[in-house]
Each structure stands twice: as structure tokens, then as C-alpha cells.
Design an enzyme around this catalytic site. Structure first.
Site, PDB file in Angstrom:
ATOM      1  N   LYS A  11     -25.562  32.678  -1.366  1.00 19.17           N
ATOM      2  CA  LYS A  11     -25.664  33.296  -2.692  1.00 19.17           C
ATOM      3  C   LYS A  11     -27.108  33.301  -3.143  1.00 19.17           C
ATOM      4  O   LYS A  11     -27.932  32.445  -2.753  1.00 19.17           O
ATOM      5  CB  LYS A  11     -24.796  32.573  -3.717  1.00 19.17           C
ATOM      6  CG  LYS A  11     -25.226  31.141  -4.083  1.00 19.17           C
ATOM      7  CD  LYS A  11     -26.280  31.054  -5.161  1.00 19.17           C
ATOM      8  CE  LYS A  11     -26.747  29.613  -5.417  1.00 19.17           C
ATOM      9  NZ  LYS A  11     -27.959  29.522  -6.243  1.00 19.17           N
ATOM     10  N   ASP A 145     -21.273  25.562  -7.323  1.00 20.50           N
ATOM     11  CA  ASP A 145     -21.396  26.853  -6.649  1.00 20.50           C
ATOM     12  C   ASP A 145     -20.232  27.149  -5.711  1.00 20.50           C
ATOM     13  O   ASP A 145     -20.129  28.264  -5.184  1.00 20.50           O
ATOM     14  CB  ASP A 145     -22.694  26.915  -5.829  1.00 20.50           C
ATOM     15  CG  ASP A 145     -23.945  26.966  -6.685  1.00 20.50           C
ATOM     16  OD1 ASP A 145     -23.850  27.416  -7.843  1.00 20.50           O
ATOM     17  OD2 ASP A 145     -25.015  26.557  -6.196  1.00 20.50           O
TER      18      ASP A 145
END
Length: 307
Positions: A11, A145
Site C-alpha cells: 500500500k 493497516d
């Protein structure tokens, strides 16, 4: 089922807004995540010998320093297996192979991606049938996350980043990704941010500019809206990151940005060919660098081989 492989993506943060520290010491975050085409693959199979055991073997790409891997038994894959075991009240065992191409300790959430992949792979391997809601809850327990690593695409992250809402994204975005051999302490970056921003708001402003650019598929609008509240703190601690951003923009990138708390820098480009040109210029300037080209958004954790 004899075995399966789950693919998980890195990401980057297109926007990271950081609120003032709260009474519990954490910061309220508003972020826009995007999953990009740097992947780890987790292959799981039922244990070849013995019962009640989990083994994890990690194989890294040539540009990754294996010395940065966690020591045996302390991998996020071990924690994911333990979380599933506690949730279902039964042992969750497997032989796990991690083929890692996401740089380590670079702000790209490679560890979080592995945690998400392990939850999905081990659940499917053992036919546990966990619900999507419970899977997200277990993911949030592994790290802020990890839920996004399951969801993928482009998404709004709130709270500590663990409250994830998919966003309308009409574009295909091309990035040059430059990780760093030298790490950067996330707690140190946050401490310096607090020193730099003693009057930070309790809750960051909504990311309307980035959200609108994604919905419109407008690369120049997105370039103008990219923002990271931690960038100044990261660049103060690592001035070479500021120099790299200037260099990348001079090489033709539309915008350069520290991703998350760093030290990876990402550069938005107009197209795949443009990204490869910028990557070539950065490599030519210093052939010791790792310079990667990726696109997004891509899918979150998903099965790519089964049986």
C-alpha cells in the site's frame, strides 16, 4: 484441500492527515490508501510432519535485505495463525512459504499484507468459514493497516487507519517507488511531528481533494492533492528523502511524496511509459538504488492458486 497461494499487495498513502496526540498516546488518522502492484505470495499447505505446528519460511527478492526479517516465531504470520486459533478454539497449523517482493520496513505495509494473506490463506486451507466481519476484526487486531490489505483498491482509512471504506476510483495510476536501505523509526517520526505541529487539530481535515481526483480519474488533480502530514518530520530526520523528492520531480514525475512514515518515496507519473522513463533517470543517477515501477489500484488479498 492440499494447499493454496494467496497474493497480497503493498500500500501507499495518497494522503495522510495526522491529528494531535490523544490521551492514550495515539493519533487520530485520516488517510487514503491505494494498493499497488508490488506483491507478496503466501503458499500454505497442511503440515508435512507432526501435528499442531506452524512453520514459516520466507524467501525474499534480490533487492530485499533478509536480515530485516523478524526472527522465527515472531512473524505476523504466527500472530495471524494464533488469532484464528483463538477465534475458532482449535489449532491452526500449516507449512507456510512467503515469497516476498514488498520491501521491508519501508512504509509499504509489507508485514500487514502478509498478515492479511495469512488470515485468508489459513482460513481457506482449514475450511474455517470465518465471516467477512470477523475477518476484518481479526485483521484490525494484528495492525492498523491489515484490514486495508484485505480490502485493497483505493480506500479511506480512519481511526488509526483500521476503519476502511472503499472509494470510487476511475483511474489507473502509475508510480515509481524508491525504498531505502536505511530504516526510519515510525515512533521517532511521530514524536518529531508532535514537536513541529504542537497545535495540530484533534481530527484531521477530510481528504476531499484526493477523493475527488480519484473519482474523476484526473492524474494532474491527484498530483496537486497528494499530501502527507508526516513528510516534513521524516525529511527533517532524513534530509536525503527531501533531496530524492526534488530529484524525482526534476526527472519528470508529476509529484513526489514520502509514503506514510517513510522512508519509501513514491512518484506519481502520467502513464506506464512515463513511469519507466522517470525510473530510468533515477537509476542512472545512482545505480545502487532500488527503483520499482508499480500501478494501482489493485485487489486486496486474494487466492491465486488452489489445490
Amino acid at each position: 484441500m492440499s494447499g493454496l497461494t494467496v497474493r497480497t499487495a503493498a500500500k501507499i498513502n495518497l494522503l495522510l492527515g495526522v491529528g494531535a496526540p490523544r490521551a492514550d498516546g495515539f493519533h487520530t488518522l485520516v488517510t487514503v490508501y491505494q494498493a499497488v502492484s508490488l506483491y507478496d505470495d503466501l503458499t500454505v499447505a497442511l503440515p508435512s510432519t507432526g501435528a499442531g505446528r506452524l512453520t514459516v519460511a520466507t524467501h525474499v527478492a534480490s533487492y530485499i535485505d533478509a536480515s530485516h526479517l523478524p526472527r522465527p516465531g515472531h512473524n505476523i504470520v504466527d500472530r495471524a495463525a494464533a488469532a484464528l486459533s483463538d477465534h475458532h478454539g482449535r489449532p491452526v497449523t500449516a507449512d507456510v512459504r512467503v515469497d516476498k517482493s514488498i520491501p521491508i520496513a519501508g512504509g509499504l505495509a509489507g508485514g500487514s499484507a502478509d498478515g492479511a494473506g495469512a488470515l485468508l490463506a489459513l482460513d481457506r486451507l482449514h475450511g474455517l468459514g470465518i465471516s467477512d466481519d470477523d475477518l476484518i476484526l481479526l485483521a484490525a487486531g494484528l495492525g492498523s493497516d491489515v484490514p486495508f490489505a484485505l480490502v485493497g483498491g483505493s480506500a479511506l482509512g480512519e481511526g488509526h487507519g483500521e476503519i476502511v471504506t472503499p472509494l470510487d476510483d476511475r483511474g489507473t495510476w502509475w508510480w515509481v517507488v524508491v525504498p531505502s536501505e536505511e530504516g526510519l523509526s515510525t515512533p521517532a517520526v511521530y514524536r518529531h511531528y508532535d514537536e513541529l505541529r504542537p497545535n495540530a487539530p484533534e481530527v484531521p481535515a477530510p481528504p476531499d481533494g484526493v477523493v475527488g481526483a480519484l473519482a474523476g480519474g484526473d492524474v494532474h488533480r491527484l498530483a496537486a492533492a497528494l499530501h502527507n502530514d508526516l513528510e516534513q518530520a521524516a525529511c527533517d530526520l532524513r534530509p536525503d528523502l527531501a533531496r530524492l523528492i526534488v530529484e524525482g520531480v526534476a526527472a519528470g514525475a508529476l509529484r513526489g511524496l514520502v509514503s506514510g512514515s517513510g522512508p519509501t518515496c513514491v512518484f506519481l507519473c502520467e502513464s506506464g511509459d512515463h513511469a519507466r522513463t522517470v525510473a530510468g533517470a533515477l537509476t542512472a543517477a545512482d545505480d545502487r538504488r532500488v527503483v520499482l515501477v508499480a500501478h494501482g489500484p489493485v485487489a486486496g488479498a486474494h487466492v491465486v492458486a488452489d489445490g
